[in-house]
Design a protein around this motif. Sequence first.
Motif, short mmCIF file in Angstrom:
data_model
loop_
_atom_site.label_atom_id
_atom_site.label_comp_id
_atom_site.label_asym_id
_atom_site.label_seq_id
_atom_site.Cartn_x
_atom_site.Cartn_y
_atom_site.Cartn_z
N UNK A 211 -2.49 -10.19 -1.23
CA UNK A 211 -1.04 -10.02 -1.30
C UNK A 211 -0.53 -10.52 -2.64
N UNK A 212 -1.10 -11.66 -3.07
CA UNK A 212 -0.67 -12.29 -4.32
C UNK A 212 -1.16 -11.50 -5.53
N UNK A 213 -2.42 -11.05 -5.47
CA UNK A 213 -3.00 -10.22 -6.55
C UNK A 213 -3.41 -8.89 -5.94
N UNK A 214 -2.46 -8.06 -5.68
CA UNK A 214 -2.74 -6.80 -5.02
C UNK A 214 -3.50 -5.86 -5.95
N UNK A 215 -4.63 -5.30 -5.49
CA UNK A 215 -5.43 -4.43 -6.36
C UNK A 215 -4.67 -3.23 -6.92
N UNK A 216 -3.66 -2.74 -6.18
CA UNK A 216 -2.90 -1.58 -6.64
C UNK A 216 -2.11 -1.89 -7.91
N UNK B 151 0.83 -1.21 0.00
CA UNK B 151 0.00 0.00 0.00
C UNK B 151 0.87 1.26 0.00
N UNK B 152 1.95 1.23 0.76
CA UNK B 152 2.84 2.40 0.82
C UNK B 152 3.55 2.61 -0.51
N UNK B 153 4.01 1.54 -1.11
CA UNK B 153 4.73 1.65 -2.37
C UNK B 153 3.84 2.18 -3.49
#
Length: 353
Positions: free
Chosen positions: A308-313, A92-94
Amino acid sequence: MHSPPMIPHLPLFPVAVLEIRAGLTTSKLKRYKNPWDWLPLLTHLLTLIHLQILFILFSNNARIFPYQPNKIAPLVFAAAFSLSLVVHIFQAYKARAKFMLVLIFATAFQILGYLCRKIAAENGSSGIFIVSQTCIVAAPSFSAAQDYMIIGRMMSYVGPESTFISHSIVTKLFVFIDIVCVLTQSTGIAMLTMGSGGPDSMSTGRGILIFGLFLQIASFVIFLFIAILFDRKSLSLHRNKIELKRLRPLFTAFYISAVLIIGRCVYRAIEFTMMDFAHLDDDYLFTHEWPIYALDGFPILIATVVFNICNPAWYLPRKKGLRMDGSQEGTRKHWWSRVKTAQSQEHMMEGGR
């Protein structure tokens, strides 16, 4: 016959009212014009209530588990959720993906719940046991809210022609329902676990909790149906098949998360619906520990790790309102109304893999 621990009533409602008034007087009311704007405040209130309970000391002789609790399993799940939380915070931070904060809150509550369960198993503290039960039972509602927000973002990104209902309505309506689920489930599990008002209070608490669970099941099933219609319509109407194909892993991750959360809610609804206070020792789900981990902890862990595996971002633009065709979502007169798109020169995905 074993009964849930009996502890004194706590003056929690006046405290909650004071906290709400404090939040509204120290912040501008316009910050709370949307339903999801209340989520941080409600999270803060629930945390305060949990912390107040922690200050109450009880006799270590109270038998709060109707079985010999496993003291390793809570640590395993707390560690697993902690690892997922660290990865989510980094992702999320990245990507500067603020819309993933709800899932971060949900994961943090799971960690708190399992750590408190470990402590309660060690010293028999009923207060910490209440915190554990409240966090573990209510946290998946935040996970559900995250699913609502992800699909809402996908609807906005793909465009209004691919859905029969405004993404703004979908997100706000179902997140509002989810707030109701969080409050009812937290209240119900606290009343049921505290049990200080006797059988009548415990029955009321169970009824409130069951209502919250069935409301969550019904709302999530309806939302899943809307998401499936959106998925199918976007495939049949949208011209940009390449971009839609790129979104397929995120659709898959959502479906996995949704099915697991619904399955977990069904288990909890069955557990509390079948609970008979006069014959608790005959209740299999109440007198055995493994269903808590196999039918609640593990499904929610997978529903968390899948993002985590398919992060929406990785699949959605950081800038809200940017659409797949390069247009920018315009302003709307009301939150429920549709908007016309305004062409934008900017068409890039921020926060890619």
